[in-house]
Write a protein that holds these residues in place. Structure first.
Motif, mmCIF file in Angstrom:
data_model
loop_
_atom_site.group_PDB
_atom_site.id
_atom_site.type_symbol
_atom_site.label_atom_id
_atom_site.label_comp_id
_atom_site.label_asym_id
_atom_site.label_seq_id
_atom_site.Cartn_x
_atom_site.Cartn_y
_atom_site.Cartn_z
ATOM 1 N N UNK A 81 -8.741 -2.071 13.969
ATOM 2 C CA UNK A 81 -9.271 -1.013 14.831
ATOM 3 C C UNK A 81 -10.637 -0.586 14.309
ATOM 4 N N UNK A 82 -11.686 -0.864 15.073
ATOM 5 C CA UNK A 82 -13.046 -0.584 14.619
ATOM 6 C C UNK A 82 -13.325 0.904 14.447
ATOM 7 N N UNK A 83 -12.534 1.753 15.082
ATOM 8 C CA UNK A 83 -12.765 3.184 14.961
ATOM 9 C C UNK A 83 -12.191 3.760 13.665
ATOM 10 N N UNK A 84 -11.259 3.043 13.032
ATOM 11 C CA UNK A 84 -10.660 3.520 11.783
ATOM 12 C C UNK A 84 -11.569 3.143 10.625
ATOM 13 N N UNK A 85 -12.052 4.156 9.926
ATOM 14 C CA UNK A 85 -13.006 3.944 8.840
ATOM 15 C C UNK A 85 -12.407 4.187 7.461
ATOM 16 N N UNK A 86 -11.228 4.797 7.413
ATOM 17 C CA UNK A 86 -10.580 5.069 6.133
ATOM 18 C C UNK A 86 -9.083 5.269 6.368
ATOM 19 N N UNK A 87 -8.298 5.097 5.300
ATOM 20 C CA UNK A 87 -6.845 5.242 5.375
ATOM 21 C C UNK A 87 -6.370 6.190 4.280
ATOM 22 N N UNK A 88 -5.426 7.048 4.640
ATOM 23 C CA UNK A 88 -4.745 7.899 3.665
ATOM 24 C C UNK A 88 -3.266 7.527 3.673
ATOM 25 N N UNK A 89 -2.725 7.215 2.507
ATOM 26 C CA UNK A 89 -1.297 6.957 2.369
ATOM 27 C C UNK A 89 -0.596 8.266 2.018
ATOM 28 N N UNK A 90 0.342 8.675 2.859
ATOM 29 C CA UNK A 90 1.140 9.878 2.621
ATOM 30 C C UNK A 90 2.456 9.426 2.007
ATOM 31 N N UNK A 91 2.608 9.619 0.707
ATOM 32 C CA UNK A 91 3.687 8.990 -0.045
ATOM 33 C C UNK A 91 4.741 10.003 -0.492
ATOM 34 N N UNK A 92 5.990 9.658 -0.252
ATOM 35 C CA UNK A 92 7.127 10.395 -0.809
ATOM 36 C C UNK A 92 8.268 9.405 -0.974
ATOM 37 N N UNK A 93 8.259 8.689 -2.105
ATOM 38 C CA UNK A 93 9.203 7.592 -2.307
ATOM 39 C C UNK A 93 9.476 7.390 -3.788
ATOM 40 N N UNK A 94 10.746 7.122 -4.151
ATOM 41 C CA UNK A 94 11.068 6.815 -5.545
ATOM 42 C C UNK A 94 10.896 5.340 -5.876
ATOM 43 N N UNK A 95 10.457 4.522 -4.908
ATOM 44 C CA UNK A 95 10.337 3.089 -5.102
ATOM 45 C C UNK A 95 11.476 2.356 -4.423
ATOM 46 N N UNK A 96 11.729 1.133 -4.875
ATOM 47 C CA UNK A 96 12.793 0.340 -4.256
ATOM 48 C C UNK A 96 12.685 -1.121 -4.633
ATOM 49 N N UNK A 97 12.819 -1.988 -3.650
ATOM 50 C CA UNK A 97 12.799 -3.428 -3.865
ATOM 51 C C UNK A 97 11.490 -3.875 -4.512
ATOM 52 N N UNK A 98 11.603 -4.689 -5.580
ATOM 53 C CA UNK A 98 10.412 -5.181 -6.260
ATOM 54 C C UNK A 98 9.596 -6.095 -5.348
ATOM 55 N N UNK A 99 10.274 -6.984 -4.638
ATOM 56 C CA UNK A 99 9.555 -7.906 -3.754
ATOM 57 C C UNK A 99 8.826 -7.154 -2.651
ATOM 58 N N UNK A 100 9.489 -6.159 -2.049
ATOM 59 C CA UNK A 100 8.854 -5.373 -0.990
ATOM 60 C C UNK A 100 7.689 -4.561 -1.544
ATOM 61 N N UNK A 101 7.855 -4.020 -2.754
ATOM 62 C CA UNK A 101 6.786 -3.237 -3.378
ATOM 63 C C UNK A 101 5.557 -4.104 -3.628
ATOM 64 N N UNK A 102 5.776 -5.337 -4.064
ATOM 65 C CA UNK A 102 4.651 -6.246 -4.279
ATOM 66 C C UNK A 102 3.924 -6.544 -2.978
ATOM 67 N N UNK A 103 4.668 -6.737 -1.898
ATOM 68 C CA UNK A 103 4.044 -6.973 -0.597
ATOM 69 C C UNK A 103 3.200 -5.779 -0.170
#
Length: 299
Positions: free
Chosen positions: A71-93
């Motif tokens: 999307x050319x209009x999106x110039x920056x991203x903010x990650x809103x995080x609330x997570x203790x983690x989880x799968x190692x493979x998914x986290x790497x992705x």
């Protein structure tokens, strides 16, 4: 005798009416035409990383970040995080998806409650990490959660066809740990006051402490992170668009919080030989895997 209006007069009357109609139609349509031609405003996209990380979580984040990059209009991203983690493979992705996005536009993270283990791994490529004073940050470690081994009467086509041995599992966990710790040192090394060995100890810290040891950059709200992302992108006038957190359905792991424990319900896939595939977790908290309790990763 009543004279009939000349054809010239009739023509003039029709022309006047047509002109009036054109003016009215033009006045009505003008705003629509103007809006359609108006440039799309610059945007900061807020994307959620919420709950226990699974392959489904990774699918959603990869899709959301792909849309942001396209999307050319999106110039920056903010990650809103609330997570203790989880799968190692998914986290790497998720880490790789964030890293790719950070190469194209500013990415800033905001931790609302927890940003631990695999969730912390996901945030590492961020330009800045903002936390609340009581946030849970860190837990840089990995553990195996699935029982391994096979029965003595298994029929195998070769010596390496067996399930993963204890030594193999420990070697894989060690490899994952080195990758995790290495990424922390790569992205946060200049800010960290901790050694590589201290990072590998897998401690967790409050947000206030994390800003002191370099795990996070500063105390701030989601709005603080949005402002920083916009500033990094050189934006003055912009819109904020928020992606709704995904509805969790059909996932491999279902989790709920009970005190400081994460309860994980086993719905993991079976391997090709009909045995449950080993799972490796980057998750903070005591994990209950069906009736089996795996030790806490925190020190």
């Amino acid at each position: 005798m009543v004279s009939k209006p000349s054809s010239a007069a009739s023509t003039r009357t029709v022309s006047v009416l047509a002109l009036v109609a054109a003016v009215l139609v033009g006045a009505f349509l003008a705003p629509v035409v103007y809006d359609a031609a108006a440039p799309t405003p610059d945007r900061v996209a807020v994307i959620s990383v919420d709950g226990t990380i699974t392959s489904y979580t990774a699918d959603q984040l990869e899709e959301d970040l792909h849309e942001a990059r396209e999307n050319e209009s999106v110039k920056a991203v903010v990650l809103q995080v609330d997570s203790p983690g989880g799968s190692a493979a998914a986290s790497e992705r998720m880490y790789m998806a964030v890293n790719r996005t950070a190469q194209e536009m500013p990415v800033v993270s905001s931790v609302q409650g927890a940003g631990a283990s695999g969730a912390y791994y996901t945030m590492l490529p961020s330009e800045s990490i903002y936390v609340t004073p009581s946030s849970i940050i860190g837990s840089v470690g990995v553990r195996g959660s699935a029982p391994i081994g096979g029965s003595s009467n298994e029929i195998r086509t070769g010596p390496d066809k067996a399930s993963m041995t204890v030594d193999q599992r420990e070697a894989q966990i060690e490899t994952l740990k080195h990758a995790f710790v290495g990424s922390v040192m790569e992205h946060r090394g200049d800010e960290l006051s901790l050694s590589r060995e201290e990072v590998a100890y897998a401690k967790v810290y409050t947000g206030a402490r994390a800003t002191q040891n370099g795990y996070a950059d500063d105390i701030g709200t989601l709005q603080t992170a949005i402002d920083r992302a916009a500033s990094e992108a050189g934006l003055e006038n912009y819109e904020v668009v928020e992606k709704e957190p995904p509805t969790r359905s059909g996932i491999i792991l279902l989790s709920s919080q009970n005190g400081n424990s994460t309860v994980v319900v086993d719905e993991s896939p079976m391997g090709y030989d009909g045995v449950r595939a080993p799972q490796f977790l980057m998750v903070y908290g005591q994990v209950q895997y069906e009736d089996e309790v795996i030790g806490n990763v925190s020190a």
